[in-house]
Structure formats: structure tokens, C-alpha cells
Design a protein around this motif. Structure first.
Motif, PDB file in Angstrom:
ATOM      1  N   LEU A  88       1.754  -1.499   2.371  1.00 60.47           N
ATOM      2  CA  LEU A  88       1.813  -2.641   2.057  1.00 60.47           C
ATOM      3  C   LEU A  88       2.722  -2.698   0.662  1.00 60.47           C
ATOM      4  CD1 LEU A  88      -2.090  -3.409   1.719  1.00 60.47           C
ATOM      5  CD2 LEU A  88      -0.337  -4.402   3.599  1.00 60.47           C
ATOM      6  N   THR A  89       3.537  -4.063   0.801  1.00 62.05           N
ATOM      7  CA  THR A  89       4.243  -4.371  -0.292  1.00 62.05           C
ATOM      8  C   THR A  89       3.838  -4.193  -1.621  1.00 62.05           C
ATOM      9  OG1 THR A  89       5.645  -5.452   1.429  1.00 62.05           O
ATOM     10  CG2 THR A  89       6.325  -5.835  -0.977  1.00 62.05           C
ATOM     11  N   GLN A 135       8.924   4.927   6.675  1.00 61.88           N
ATOM     12  CA  GLN A 135       9.330   3.527   6.578  1.00 61.88           C
ATOM     13  C   GLN A 135       9.097   2.498   5.795  1.00 61.88           C
ATOM     14  OE1 GLN A 135       9.788   2.508  10.843  1.00 61.88           O
ATOM     15  NE2 GLN A 135       9.592   0.321  10.422  1.00 61.88           N
ATOM     16  N   LEU A 136       9.690   1.475   5.297  1.00 56.55           N
ATOM     17  CA  LEU A 136       9.021   0.543   4.436  1.00 56.55           C
ATOM     18  C   LEU A 136       9.460  -0.806   4.929  1.00 56.55           C
ATOM     19  CD1 LEU A 136       9.733   2.238   1.026  1.00 56.55           C
ATOM     20  CD2 LEU A 136       7.549   2.175   2.274  1.00 56.55           C
ATOM     21  N   LEU A 164       1.934 -16.456  -1.270  1.00 53.32           N
ATOM     22  CA  LEU A 164       0.925 -15.217  -1.329  1.00 53.32           C
ATOM     23  C   LEU A 164      -0.346 -15.264  -0.507  1.00 53.32           C
ATOM     24  CD1 LEU A 164       1.520 -13.937  -5.221  1.00 53.32           C
ATOM     25  CD2 LEU A 164       2.323 -12.841  -2.715  1.00 53.32           C
ATOM     26  N   ASN A 165      -0.973 -16.586  -0.646  1.00 50.86           N
ATOM     27  CA  ASN A 165      -2.234 -16.836   0.035  1.00 50.86           C
ATOM     28  C   ASN A 165      -1.878 -16.492   1.512  1.00 50.86           C
ATOM     29  OD1 ASN A 165      -4.178 -17.077  -1.654  1.00 50.86           O
ATOM     30  ND2 ASN A 165      -4.127 -19.177  -1.947  1.00 50.86           N
ATOM     31  N   ASN A 166      -0.805 -17.098   2.067  1.00 51.39           N
ATOM     32  CA  ASN A 166      -0.282 -17.033   3.524  1.00 51.39           C
ATOM     33  C   ASN A 166       0.071 -15.601   4.129  1.00 51.39           C
ATOM     34  OD1 ASN A 166      -1.257 -19.774   3.609  1.00 51.39           O
ATOM     35  ND2 ASN A 166       0.885 -20.386   3.341  1.00 51.39           N
ATOM     36  N   GLN A 167       0.256 -14.601   3.093  1.00 53.32           N
ATOM     37  CA  GLN A 167       0.600 -13.438   3.322  1.00 53.32           C
ATOM     38  C   GLN A 167      -0.372 -12.180   3.298  1.00 53.32           C
ATOM     39  OE1 GLN A 167       4.485 -12.384   1.075  1.00 53.32           O
ATOM     40  NE2 GLN A 167       5.537 -14.361   2.075  1.00 53.32           N
ATOM     41  N   THR A 168      -0.199 -11.429   4.222  1.00 57.78           N
ATOM     42  CA  THR A 168      -1.205 -10.336   4.200  1.00 57.78           C
ATOM     43  C   THR A 168      -0.622  -8.890   4.168  1.00 57.78           C
ATOM     44  OG1 THR A 168      -1.325 -10.063   6.724  1.00 57.78           O
ATOM     45  CG2 THR A 168      -2.902 -11.668   5.514  1.00 57.78           C
ATOM     46  N   ASP A 169       0.627  -8.778   3.856  1.00 59.02           N
ATOM     47  CA  ASP A 169       1.279  -7.573   3.861  1.00 59.02           C
ATOM     48  C   ASP A 169       1.555  -6.925   2.408  1.00 59.02           C
ATOM     49  OD1 ASP A 169       3.258  -9.204   3.176  1.00 59.02           O
ATOM     50  OD2 ASP A 169       4.635  -8.556   4.313  1.00 59.02           O
ATOM     51  N   HIS A 170       1.130  -7.531   1.578  1.00 61.81           N
ATOM     52  CA  HIS A 170       1.329  -6.844   0.014  1.00 61.81           C
ATOM     53  C   HIS A 170       0.032  -6.619  -0.579  1.00 61.81           C
ATOM     54  CE1 HIS A 170      -1.053 -10.455  -1.515  1.00 61.81           C
ATOM     55  NE2 HIS A 170      -0.199 -11.684  -0.836  1.00 61.81           N
ATOM     56  N   GLN A 171       0.033  -5.662  -1.365  1.00 62.12           N
ATOM     57  CA  GLN A 171      -1.222  -5.116  -2.091  1.00 62.12           C
ATOM     58  C   GLN A 171      -1.951  -5.999  -2.875  1.00 62.12           C
ATOM     59  OE1 GLN A 171       0.473  -2.167  -4.495  1.00 62.12           O
ATOM     60  NE2 GLN A 171       1.128  -0.883  -2.777  1.00 62.12           N
ATOM     61  N   SER A 172      -3.465  -6.055  -2.790  1.00 63.45           N
ATOM     62  CA  SER A 172      -4.054  -6.800  -3.635  1.00 63.45           C
ATOM     63  C   SER A 172      -5.268  -5.895  -4.015  1.00 63.45           C
ATOM     64  CB  SER A 172      -4.618  -7.832  -2.775  1.00 63.45           C
ATOM     65  OG  SER A 172      -5.564  -8.890  -3.571  1.00 63.45           O
ATOM     66  N   PHE A 173      -5.759  -6.111  -5.409  1.00 64.67           N
ATOM     67  CA  PHE A 173      -6.706  -4.943  -5.897  1.00 64.67           C
ATOM     68  C   PHE A 173      -7.896  -5.606  -6.452  1.00 64.67           C
ATOM     69  CE2 PHE A 173      -2.655  -2.977  -6.045  1.00 64.67           C
ATOM     70  CZ  PHE A 173      -3.017  -1.720  -5.182  1.00 64.67           C
ATOM     71  N   ALA A 174      -9.173  -5.446  -6.540  1.00 64.10           N
ATOM     72  CA  ALA A 174     -10.160  -5.954  -7.105  1.00 64.10           C
ATOM     73  C   ALA A 174     -10.104  -6.003  -8.576  1.00 64.10           C
ATOM     74  CB  ALA A 174     -11.446  -5.383  -6.625  1.00 64.10           C
ATOM     75  N   ARG A 175      -9.269  -5.154  -9.276  1.00 62.15           N
ATOM     76  CA  ARG A 175      -9.143  -5.062 -10.620  1.00 62.15           C
ATOM     77  C   ARG A 175      -7.675  -4.429 -10.718  1.00 62.15           C
ATOM     78  NH1 ARG A 175     -13.290  -1.107 -13.346  1.00 62.15           N
ATOM     79  NH2 ARG A 175     -12.369  -2.102 -15.043  1.00 62.15           N
ATOM     80  N   PRO A 176      -6.983  -4.719 -11.895  1.00 64.11           N
ATOM     81  CA  PRO A 176      -5.656  -4.107 -12.053  1.00 64.11           C
ATOM     82  C   PRO A 176      -5.778  -2.537 -12.142  1.00 64.11           C
ATOM     83  CG  PRO A 176      -5.900  -5.850 -13.517  1.00 64.11           C
ATOM     84  CD  PRO A 176      -7.547  -5.787 -12.823  1.00 64.11           C
ATOM     85  N   PRO A 177      -4.827  -2.106 -11.387  1.00 67.29           N
ATOM     86  CA  PRO A 177      -4.789  -0.418 -11.144  1.00 67.29           C
ATOM     87  C   PRO A 177      -5.017   0.294 -12.554  1.00 67.29           C
ATOM     88  CG  PRO A 177      -2.974  -1.402  -9.810  1.00 67.29           C
ATOM     89  CD  PRO A 177      -3.602  -2.589 -10.694  1.00 67.29           C
ATOM     90  N   GLN A 202       4.473  -7.035  -7.086  1.00 62.82           N
ATOM     91  CA  GLN A 202       5.593  -7.444  -7.819  1.00 62.82           C
ATOM     92  C   GLN A 202       6.833  -7.602  -6.718  1.00 62.82           C
ATOM     93  OE1 GLN A 202       5.658  -8.453 -11.494  1.00 62.82           O
ATOM     94  NE2 GLN A 202       7.334  -9.363 -10.367  1.00 62.82           N
ATOM     95  N   ASP A 203       6.847  -6.742  -5.930  1.00 64.19           N
ATOM     96  CA  ASP A 203       8.012  -6.836  -4.936  1.00 64.19           C
ATOM     97  C   ASP A 203       7.858  -8.105  -4.142  1.00 64.19           C
ATOM     98  OD1 ASP A 203       9.343  -4.610  -5.925  1.00 64.19           O
ATOM     99  OD2 ASP A 203       8.845  -3.478  -4.313  1.00 64.19           O
ATOM    100  N   ALA A 204       6.450  -8.367  -3.780  1.00 59.44           N
ATOM    101  CA  ALA A 204       6.288  -9.790  -2.914  1.00 59.44           C
ATOM    102  C   ALA A 204       6.747 -10.879  -3.921  1.00 59.44           C
ATOM    103  CB  ALA A 204       4.658  -9.578  -2.462  1.00 59.44           C
ATOM    104  N   ILE A 205       6.282 -11.012  -4.905  1.00 58.12           N
ATOM    105  CA  ILE A 205       6.432 -12.275  -5.985  1.00 58.12           C
ATOM    106  C   ILE A 205       7.958 -12.161  -6.099  1.00 58.12           C
ATOM    107  CG2 ILE A 205       6.158 -13.237  -8.162  1.00 58.12           C
ATOM    108  CD1 ILE A 205       3.453 -11.648  -8.253  1.00 58.12           C
ATOM    109  N   ASN A 206       8.455 -10.977  -6.315  1.00 59.26           N
ATOM    110  CA  ASN A 206      10.029 -10.985  -6.594  1.00 59.26           C
ATOM    111  C   ASN A 206      10.719 -11.605  -5.162  1.00 59.26           C
ATOM    112  OD1 ASN A 206       9.889 -10.333  -9.106  1.00 59.26           O
ATOM    113  ND2 ASN A 206      10.314  -8.188  -8.704  1.00 59.26           N
TER     114      ASN A 206
END
Length: 324
Positions: free
Chosen positions: A235-236, A128-129, A39-52, A239-243
Motif C-alpha cells: 500500500l502507498t 515491486q512498488l 482519497l476516499n475513492n482510493q483503496t491502495d494507500h495506507q490508513s491507520f486507526a491511530r497515527p503510527p 503522504q505519497d498518496a496525498i502528494n
């Protein structure tokens, strides 16, 4: 943890730290450790300062609108006729104010796509996704796109029609679950905002489509969106990125067709004991009593001799439990 990054991301970090202390001498590389690094090496997934969840107003989380998932049955071959009768009834009642919007998500070998189709105004949009997106989140982002398009209406009867029952129910139910994703919370915000000026409702129809014109059209649009024609995609979801990473790692492990203890220096007795504990097959007092090897299910301390009791609560093994 709530104020750093996405909660799932932090749970992985925490699991890595715990695994370092629990397995200081083992040669096994914890799965969560590998997921975290990837995950650290990927930049195409969502990341938030706080949980939505914590960025959404309480009124949005508790607001509900009409969500019909029972009118049309899954295997009813008459659904197309029933839907036409249903929509005609609404046309009579609301005439030009009726805005039916069909949504759909699709996943193929080429990629993932989503789309909505506004039947009243003949407006559509394809999204497109990347192929990392799940079908469920493709369905949700299609509904979100439909909601965004509905923001311009006033005093309209808006019906959003989807073939994803789970997506409709999740975005419309009262939920304070910490894993609630950004897509769902954003949909909740849009639902509340649109409902202030319009009558909004959701309708589920089965994914067989059954010759329902609007649904067939949006299905084709979603499938067309799966064909990659540009490199810019949303951005993915985390949860999809982890899966996807987990699936990749699991496939790598299972393809070797070797058991989990193959990379350890454990003895046969140690691996057998661990497997018995995992599957609740250890020779505890309760299990021995069940197979009539002893007369009572009680431990020597007087309590029922379950696996949990033997490992965590038996007074006869206080020293060993403390060491564990």
C-alpha cells in the motif's frame, strides 16, 4: 482526531470543514476538499486507526545506533578504493561475523522498486512498488526489508549500506514528530530489536556508486523491480498518496494557464488587495514609511503598522476585525 484515522487524513477533513465556513458563497472548490474526496475513492494507500507515532514504544523512538554519513564524500572519485579498504578492515576485525547489506530504491517511468543485497550470504530481495511511491519511501522500505532479514542473526556485525542520506538519518534520529510515517516507526522498532543481539550500524555512500560491487548489484536489482510483473504491491504511504493527488490537481490547474481568481466574481481591486496581502505588499504604515511617504512606521493607534497588526490587532479597526 488522534483516535480516528491517520492524522494527515483528519487534517484534510478539518480543512474541508473550515473552508465550508470561510467560503460559503465562493465558487472556488477548495483543493483539500478535492484531495479528501479522491482519497476516499482510493483503496491502495495506507490508513491507520491511530497515527503510527502513538503505536510505537518510547524506547524505540529514542534508541539510536551508529550512523556514518561522513566517511565517504559525495564527489570523491576514490570512494570505491576507500570503501574496499574500509570493508577489509572490518573483515579482519570480525571475519565471518561481518554482514554487509546494501539497499537501494529506484523510480523510473515504468514504476518504482526497492531491493536489498546481502553480500556475505549472496541473498537478495526485490520489492515491486506502484508508481505512486516516492524515491525516499522506496529507500526506506528497502532498508526495512534489510532489517527484517537481519532478525535471524545473533552476535553479528551488521552494516546496512544505503545511498539515501535522508532515509538513514530519519530512521535513526530521535523524533516525536506527528508526521512520522509507519515505515520509519517500524524501522525504529526493528533497529532496537536487532541491536539487542547484534552490533548494528548504518553507512552512507554517495549515489554515484563508483564501481562498488555490492552497491552496483543492488542498484540493478532495484531498477529491475520497477518493471511491473504482478499486480500485488504494498500500500502507498499516505503522504505519497496525498502528494500524487496534489500534483495531479496542480498540474490540471497550471495547464490551463489561468490565475487563481479567474473563476471568481471578484473585482480587480479585490484581487489586487488579496495578492498584496499574500506577498506582504499592502500599503501599511510600515511600508509607507519605508518608501518615505510618511514620517513614521507607527499606526494611528501607536503600534508598528504591519499587515498583521492592521488585520488582527489595530484598535482603530476593532469593529472591522471582529466582523472579519
Amino acid at each position: 482526531l488522534q483516535h480516528n484515522e491517520n492524522l494527515l487524513y483528519n487534517k484534510i477533513k478539518l480543512s474541508v470543514e473550515i473552508s465550508k465556513h470561510l467560503n460559503p458563497t465562493t465558487n472556488i472548490r477548495p483543493l483539500y476538499h478535492t484531495i479528501f474526496e479522491k482519497l476516499n475513492n482510493q483503496t491502495d494507500h495506507q490508513s491507520f486507526a491511530r497515527p503510527p507515532l502513538y503505536c510505537t514504544e518510547f524506547t524505540n523512538l529514542i534508541y539510536q545506533t551508529t550512523c556514518d554519513v561522513h566517511t565517504f564524500k559525495k564527489d570523491d572519485i576514490q570512494n570505491d578504493k576507500k570503501f574496499q579498504e574500509w570493508i577489509n578492515k572490518y573483515h579482519v576485525l570480525y571475519k565471518d561475523r561481518l554482514i554487509p547489506i546494501f539497499t537501494d530504491g529506484s523510480k523510473t517511468l515504468e514504476g518504482t522498486g526497492a531491493a536489498y543485497y546481502n553480500q556475505a550470504q549472496e541473498i537478495s530481495q526485490k520489492i515491486q512498488l506502484s508508481n505512486k511511491w516516492s524515491v525516499y519511501n522506496a529507500e526506506v522500505i528497502a532498508i526495512r526489508a534489510a532489517l527484517l532479514s537481519a532478525l535471524t542473526y545473533n552476535n553479528a556485525e551488521i552494516i546496512i549500506i544505503s545511498d539515501s542520506q535522508s532515509a538513514l538519518q530519519n530512521i535513526n534520529k530521535i523524533s516525536f514528530h506527528i508526521k512520522l510515517g509507519w515505515l520509519e516507526t517500524n524501522c525504529k522498532q526493528l533497529i532496537h530489536k536487532i541491536s539487542k543481539q547484534n552490533n548494528l550500524q548504518f553507512l552512507w555512500i554517495n549515489n554515484g556508486h563508483n564501481n562498488i560491487t555490492g552497491n552496483e548489484k543492488v542498484d540493478n536489482l532495484a531498477k529491475a523491480a520497477t518493471t511491473r510483473h504482478n499486480n500485488s504491491t504494498p500500500l502507498t504511504p499516505i503522504q505519497d498518496a496525498i502528494n500524487n493527488i496534489t500534483k495531479e490537481l496542480t498540474n490540471d490547474t497550471t495547464s490551463q494557464k489561468k490565475p487563481w481568481f479567474n473563476m471568481t466574481d471578484m473585482t480587480r481591486r479585490e484581487t489586487s488587495t488579496i495578492n498584496n496581502l499574500k506577498h506582504n505588499q499592502a500599503l501599511t504604515a510600515k511600508r509607507l514609511f519605508r518608501y518615505k511617504f510618511q514620517e513614521s512606521p507607527l499606526c494611528q493607534c501607536g503600534e508598528v503598522g504591519t499587515t498583521d497588526h492592521m488585520i488582527l490587532g489595530c484598535k482603530q479597526h476593532t469593529q472591522q476585525i471582529n466582523e472579519l
